[in-house]
Design a protein around this motif. Structure first.
Motif, PDB file in Angstrom:
ATOM      1  N   GLY A  48       0.808  -1.219   0.000  1.00 17.74           N
ATOM      2  CA  GLY A  48       0.000   0.000   0.000  1.00 17.74           C
ATOM      3  C   GLY A  48       0.838   1.264   0.000  1.00 17.74           C
ATOM      4  N   SER A  49       2.091   1.131  -0.399  1.00 18.38           N
ATOM      5  CA  SER A  49       2.987   2.285  -0.328  1.00 18.38           C
ATOM      6  C   SER A  49       2.786   3.212  -1.525  1.00 18.38           C
ATOM      7  CB  SER A  49       4.448   1.828  -0.294  1.00 18.38           C
ATOM      8  OG  SER A  49       4.708   1.088   0.875  1.00 18.38           O
ATOM      9  N   THR A  50       2.811   4.485  -1.242  1.00 17.02           N
ATOM     10  CA  THR A  50       2.847   5.493  -2.299  1.00 17.02           C
ATOM     11  C   THR A  50       4.301   5.702  -2.732  1.00 17.02           C
ATOM     12  OG1 THR A  50       3.134   7.293  -0.733  1.00 17.02           O
ATOM     13  CG2 THR A  50       0.857   6.654  -1.265  1.00 17.02           C
ATOM     14  N   LEU A  51       4.487   6.465  -3.810  1.00 21.31           N
ATOM     15  CA  LEU A  51       5.859   6.791  -4.211  1.00 21.31           C
ATOM     16  C   LEU A  51       6.577   7.548  -3.110  1.00 21.31           C
ATOM     17  CD1 LEU A  51       5.579   7.826  -7.980  1.00 21.31           C
ATOM     18  CD2 LEU A  51       6.559   5.740  -7.026  1.00 21.31           C
ATOM     19  N   THR A  52       5.848   8.427  -2.418  1.00 19.18           N
ATOM     20  CA  THR A  52       6.460   9.167  -1.315  1.00 19.18           C
ATOM     21  C   THR A  52       6.920   8.214  -0.223  1.00 19.18           C
ATOM     22  OG1 THR A  52       4.945  10.986  -1.783  1.00 19.18           O
ATOM     23  CG2 THR A  52       6.140  11.076   0.287  1.00 19.18           C
ATOM     24  N   MET A  53       6.072   7.194   0.098  1.00 17.70           N
ATOM     25  CA  MET A  53       6.447   6.227   1.119  1.00 17.70           C
ATOM     26  C   MET A  53       7.654   5.393   0.673  1.00 17.70           C
ATOM     27  SD  MET A  53       2.610   5.072   2.321  1.00 17.70           S
ATOM     28  CE  MET A  53       3.170   3.872   3.531  1.00 17.70           C
ATOM     29  N   GLN A  54       7.735   5.098  -0.616  1.00 12.35           N
ATOM     30  CA  GLN A  54       8.891   4.352  -1.102  1.00 12.35           C
ATOM     31  C   GLN A  54      10.167   5.185  -0.979  1.00 12.35           C
ATOM     32  OE1 GLN A  54       8.352   2.014  -4.758  1.00 12.35           O
ATOM     33  NE2 GLN A  54       6.158   2.478  -4.643  1.00 12.35           N
ATOM     34  N   VAL A  55      10.066   6.487  -1.255  1.00 13.14           N
ATOM     35  CA  VAL A  55      11.220   7.361  -1.057  1.00 13.14           C
ATOM     36  C   VAL A  55      11.614   7.385   0.413  1.00 13.14           C
ATOM     37  CG1 VAL A  55      12.045   9.743  -1.176  1.00 13.14           C
ATOM     38  CG2 VAL A  55      10.735   8.789  -3.080  1.00 13.14           C
ATOM     39  N   ALA A  56      10.607   7.458   1.302  1.00  9.43           N
ATOM     40  CA  ALA A  56      10.879   7.470   2.740  1.00  9.43           C
ATOM     41  C   ALA A  56      11.651   6.217   3.155  1.00  9.43           C
ATOM     42  CB  ALA A  56       9.566   7.579   3.514  1.00  9.43           C
ATOM     43  N   ARG A  57      11.230   5.049   2.620  1.00  8.33           N
ATOM     44  CA  ARG A  57      11.926   3.808   2.972  1.00  8.33           C
ATOM     45  C   ARG A  57      13.343   3.775   2.397  1.00  8.33           C
ATOM     46  NH1 ARG A  57       8.681   0.497   0.803  1.00  8.33           N
ATOM     47  NH2 ARG A  57       9.915  -0.097  -1.025  1.00  8.33           N
ATOM     48  N   LEU A  58      13.536   4.395   1.223  1.00 13.16           N
ATOM     49  CA  LEU A  58      14.860   4.386   0.598  1.00 13.16           C
ATOM     50  C   LEU A  58      15.863   5.250   1.357  1.00 13.16           C
ATOM     51  CD1 LEU A  58      13.783   4.572  -3.154  1.00 13.16           C
ATOM     52  CD2 LEU A  58      14.882   2.635  -2.026  1.00 13.16           C
ATOM     53  N   ILE A  59      15.390   6.385   1.903  1.00 14.51           N
ATOM     54  CA  ILE A  59      16.318   7.252   2.627  1.00 14.51           C
ATOM     55  C   ILE A  59      16.429   6.879   4.098  1.00 14.51           C
ATOM     56  CG2 ILE A  59      15.879   9.171   1.047  1.00 14.51           C
ATOM     57  CD1 ILE A  59      14.211  10.492   3.251  1.00 14.51           C
ATOM     58  N   ASP A  60      15.438   6.105   4.606  1.00 17.11           N
ATOM     59  CA  ASP A  60      15.437   5.708   6.017  1.00 17.11           C
ATOM     60  C   ASP A  60      14.852   4.305   6.120  1.00 17.11           C
ATOM     61  OD1 ASP A  60      15.618   5.645   8.737  1.00 17.11           O
ATOM     62  OD2 ASP A  60      14.025   7.114   9.112  1.00 17.11           O
ATOM     63  N   PRO A  61      15.641   3.276   5.804  1.00 12.27           N
ATOM     64  CA  PRO A  61      15.127   1.906   5.785  1.00 12.27           C
ATOM     65  C   PRO A  61      14.534   1.499   7.134  1.00 12.27           C
ATOM     66  CG  PRO A  61      17.294   2.030   4.771  1.00 12.27           C
ATOM     67  CD  PRO A  61      17.056   3.357   5.426  1.00 12.27           C
ATOM     68  N   HIS A  62      13.503   0.598   7.094  1.00 19.36           N
ATOM     69  CA  HIS A  62      12.857   0.143   8.329  1.00 19.36           C
ATOM     70  C   HIS A  62      12.425  -1.308   8.157  1.00 19.36           C
ATOM     71  CE1 HIS A  62       8.919   0.257   6.353  1.00 19.36           C
ATOM     72  NE2 HIS A  62       9.308   1.398   5.818  1.00 19.36           N
ATOM     73  N   ASP A  63      12.067  -1.933   9.284  1.00 21.43           N
ATOM     74  CA  ASP A  63      11.582  -3.313   9.247  1.00 21.43           C
ATOM     75  C   ASP A  63      10.170  -3.351   8.678  1.00 21.43           C
ATOM     76  OD1 ASP A  63      13.928  -4.147  10.435  1.00 21.43           O
ATOM     77  OD2 ASP A  63      13.121  -3.874  12.474  1.00 21.43           O
ATOM     78  N   ARG A  64       9.816  -4.502   8.081  1.00 24.58           N
ATOM     79  CA  ARG A  64       8.469  -4.662   7.534  1.00 24.58           C
ATOM     80  C   ARG A  64       7.529  -5.120   8.650  1.00 24.58           C
ATOM     81  NH1 ARG A  64       8.254  -4.733   1.923  1.00 24.58           N
ATOM     82  NH2 ARG A  64       6.352  -6.021   1.939  1.00 24.58           N
ATOM     83  N   THR A  65       7.311  -4.205   9.615  1.00 22.19           N
ATOM     84  CA  THR A  65       6.402  -4.441  10.739  1.00 22.19           C
ATOM     85  C   THR A  65       5.447  -3.264  10.818  1.00 22.19           C
ATOM     86  OG1 THR A  65       7.872  -3.306  12.288  1.00 22.19           O
ATOM     87  CG2 THR A  65       8.207  -5.686  11.989  1.00 22.19           C
ATOM     88  N   ILE A  66       4.459  -3.397  11.712  1.00 22.17           N
ATOM     89  CA  ILE A  66       3.511  -2.285  11.878  1.00 22.17           C
ATOM     90  C   ILE A  66       4.244  -1.043  12.371  1.00 22.17           C
ATOM     91  CG2 ILE A  66       1.536  -1.478  13.217  1.00 22.17           C
ATOM     92  CD1 ILE A  66       0.443  -4.312  13.166  1.00 22.17           C
ATOM     93  N   THR A  67       5.196  -1.238  13.297  1.00 14.77           N
ATOM     94  CA  THR A  67       5.971  -0.093  13.790  1.00 14.77           C
ATOM     95  C   THR A  67       6.782   0.533  12.658  1.00 14.77           C
ATOM     96  OG1 THR A  67       6.152  -1.121  15.965  1.00 14.77           O
ATOM     97  CG2 THR A  67       7.711   0.639  15.444  1.00 14.77           C
TER      98      THR A  67
END
Length: 729
Positions: free
Chosen positions: A113-132
């Motif tokens: 359900g990620s938007t392009l903005t959310m994908q950019v957020a994950r690329l610059i600040d990686p995180h675990d694939r959890t609810i948190t």
């Protein structure tokens, strides 16, 4: 009352959420978009890549903006990944609810359900694939939307999306997989690059071509549903195989690229002034030259377009892939002894100071300048030479004769006005013969002045960078006059009138003023040439400074320079002669104009190029003007000792009639008693003899040829002594 409490509770909750959000934002500022620094691409002036550098992690990306990408790719990306991109504030709640529902139904994550903005957020600040982790990603997305525009966020995605291995960004992927700029992508290529970032390690077309094709076709099918392609196009596109670019382009101008990267480490793209096609041809030429050089030898070349002062080709080593030749050492910037290459600028300063004209009498003979005893490379001396001959033959003593008069300090101060600083401790005469350090870039900068009215300009290597502001002050290069327009034009004529070394006929006929140099110990070999439109500078030698005995700049570097000129288009400009330059007949030994010198003082005539008609008198060996019209003393002594000339022959004597000493008027001679009479005179100058007013070649009178009254004449120019004798049988 109940409604009021509910509203209060809602407001309180919202306030708390806002405060928590503000506290989180303050505690968690946005990380840098490129945390490991930029991956820098160095391009030619037409934006073709010369060399690319990865970031700190070795990731390669070619920075680009959405306007420079194929429009179909942008439309396909937004339709496939985030069709509501321009309408949401970083998060699409409907997509999140759909993803959550799929997770609940299937017990695993089906879509993020990620938007392009959310994908950019994950690329610059990686995180675990959890609810948190997802909540963290959402918060970062809101931050991005707060600080940046939609177009900026889209550009971040275009440059950060992973495409397999160490490739990030659509531009680097387009060039790696398809060998083309992303503006030129076709529909199939665009569709593949849309889906590849989802799982780049599984869909890489260079490894898993079938999987890549299947995912590409999946994207094409969805694009048909979005009316971006029609049914006919879909049927044609899905049958096309994936065609990959397999040719790796070796880096061009790699050492210049490395230097520019070090000077501008924060730039994503550095656009140079290099002409890609010319650089390719120069690279081929230098590789061929490299195969002919001795072991460990290298070469460097710089080509400048005179009008713009732009470096249009740059080769720092002969072959970047040949490590046995110290390929990674940039010899275009290495400080080395310039040999004789500074001599033209000594002569230029002497012209501007009114010390010489092009045919001034200079002395090439053994000398001692306060302990400094210059020698010629061949060990011989030429004696009296014109300034033009001395420069063309690269004679050492005449150059030091002039530098001694100018003074080394004044010479270097003039260079310093153009921000040219030689590498040595104290100003001294040895500088004129290479007793200093400089580099190929500086020599190219200097020689360009000969075709630029004496003006030295900072050479440009950079165009405007598309991401950063203009680099340094490259767009407004500093200019300083190091020579006058008159002296630079005269130097150009002096240096261009010498013949080129033996070589094949050049591809383009052009007028080239050129000079070579060989450093002490045969360690460096130089040749620099300038035509009206271009300057070419060549260095040859061993980067470790070991000697190459038997080589000379004229035989090693000059042929390469002329070959480099053959790579260039025909010159379009000509150098106009300044109005103050005149051709003037001058006399030796005085050096003065013919009109200023008595007839008896003019031993030789020369047609000189002068500034404002000035004809300074000749100088003695140590730079002092001679006060008489006689030969300089040291030069006269050398002519007597080395050329066996009689001292009286060096004196300027009046043309008075010679007195015939072997005959007297009225004498009678009989053939029966004398066969031949020698003819002598009192003069040491050349005599023209006449018998009965007819010239003879040998000073002898053969009595058998004459009878009766006979007139014998001895002439110097038009002044004659006559004796009349009588010959009998």
């Amino acid at each position: 009352m109940t409604i009021k409490k509910v509203l209060i509770a809602i407001l309180f909750t919202l306030s708390m959420l806002i405060m928590v959000g503000i506290a989180w934002l303050m505690a968690n500022p946005l990380p840098p978009i490129y945390p490991y620094g930029p991956a820098t691409r160095i391009t030619a002036n037409d934006h073709v890549t010369l060399r690319a550098f990865g970031d700190v992690k070795g990731v390669h990306r070619y920075h680009i903006e959405s306007k420079d990408v194929n429009s179909f790719y942008i439309k396909a990306l937004l339709h496939y990944e985030d069709r509501w991109f321009y309408y949401h504030y970083g998060v699409n709640p409907f997509s999140l609810f759909r993803a959550a529902g799929q997770w609940i139904i299937h017990g695993k994550i089906i879509s993020g359900g990620s938007t392009l903005t959310m994908q950019v957020a994950r690329l610059i600040d990686p995180h675990d694939r959890t609810i948190t982790g997802k909540l963290h990603q959402i918060a970062r997305s809101v931050q991005l939307e707060w600080y940046y525009s939609k177009d900026e966020i889209l550009d971040f995605y275009l440059n950060l999306a992973p495409f397999g291995g160490n490739i990030e960004g659509v531009a680097a992927a387009s060039i790696k997989y398809f060998g083309k700029h992303p503006k030129l992508l076709n529909k199939n290529e665009a569709a593949l690059l849309v889906v590849l970032p989802q799982q780049p390690s599984r869909y890489r077309p260079d490894r898993y071509k079938d999987k890549a094709k299947a995912m590409r076709n999946k994207v094409l099918a969805r694009l048909k549903g979005g009316s971006l392609i029609n049914t006919v196009q879909l049927d044609l596109l899905v049958d096309e195989p994936i065609r990959l670019f397999t040719h790796d382009q070796p880096p061009l101008a790699p050492l210049l690229s490395r230097y520019l990267k070090s000077q501008h480490p924060k730039n994503h793209t550095i656009t140079t002034t290099i002409d890609f096609e010319l650089q390719s041809r120069l690279n081929t030429l230098m590789k061929r030259i490299g195969s002919q050089l001795p072991r460990k030898a290298s070469a460097a070349a710089v080509i400048v377009q005179n009008r713009s002062a732009e470096i249009i080709a740059y080769q720092g080593s002969v072959n970047f892939s040949d490590l046995s030749r110290f390929a990674h050492v940039d010899m275009a910037r290495a400080i080395r002894s310039p040999g004789s290459t500074l001599k033209p600028f000594i002569y230029g300063q002497a012209l501007d100071m009114g010390l010489i004209h092009s045919k001034s009498l200079l002395s090439d003979l053994p000398s001692n300048f306060n302990g400094y005893k210059p020698q010629n490379l061949n060990g011989y001396f030429s004696g009296p030479v014109t300034a033009e001959q001395a420069l063309q033959k690269s004679l050492n003593v005449p150059a030091i004769q002039l530098l001694n008069r100018i003074t080394p300090q004044r010479f270097e101060d003039k260079l310093a006005t153009a921000n040219i600083h030689l590498s040595h401790q104290d100003a001294n005469l040895a500088v004129g013969l290479g007793g200093t350090g400089t580099n190929l870039m500086t020599l190219a900068k200097l020689y360009r002045a000969l075709a630029s009215r004496g003006e030295v300009t900072t050479l440009r290597t950079l165009k405007i960078d598309k991401v950063q502001l203009p680099l340094g002050n490259q767009l407004d290069p500093a200019t300083s006059a190091i020579l006058s327009p008159e002296s630079s034009w005269i130097l150009f004529q002096m240096l261009s009138s010498q013949s080129a070394p033996d070589r094949v006929i050049p591809s383009t006929r052009r007028k080239i003023a050129w000079k070579t140099g060989t450093s002490y110990g045969y360690r460096d070999f130089w040749s620099v040439g300038v035509s009206p439109d271009y300057t070419v500078a060549i260095w040859v030698g061993r980067p470790d400074a070991s000697p190459m005995l038997g080589y000379l700049g004229a035989t090693q570097a000059a042929p390469i320079m002329f070959d480099a000129f053959d790579l260039l288009p025909e010159d379009q400009s000509t150098l106009a002669k300044p109005a103050a330059v005149h051709q003037t007949l001058i006399c030796w030994p005085s050096g003065r104009a013919l009109a200023q010198v008595p007839h008896r003082d003019c031993k030789e005539q020369h047609l000189a190029l002068t500034i404002n008609g000035m004809t300074p008198p000749s100088m003695d060996l140590y730079g002092n003007f001679t006060l008489s019209s006689q030969w300089p003393i040291k030069l006269a002594q050398w002519l007597v000792s080395e050329k066996a000339m009689q001292p009286s022959m060096l004196l300027n004597q009046a043309s008075t009639p010679a007195t015939i000493t072997s005959l007297k008027s009225g004498q009678h001679y009989y053939r029966s008693q004398v066969d031949i009479l020698p003819l002598t005179s009192s003069s040491i100058q050349k005599i023209q003899w006449f018998i009965n007013h007819k010239p003879i070649t040998n000073p002898q009178l053969h009595l058998n040829n004459y009878l009766g009254e006979t007139v014998v004449s001895a002439c110097i120019n038009t002044d004659c002594d006559k004796q009349t004798i009588f010959i009998h049988p």
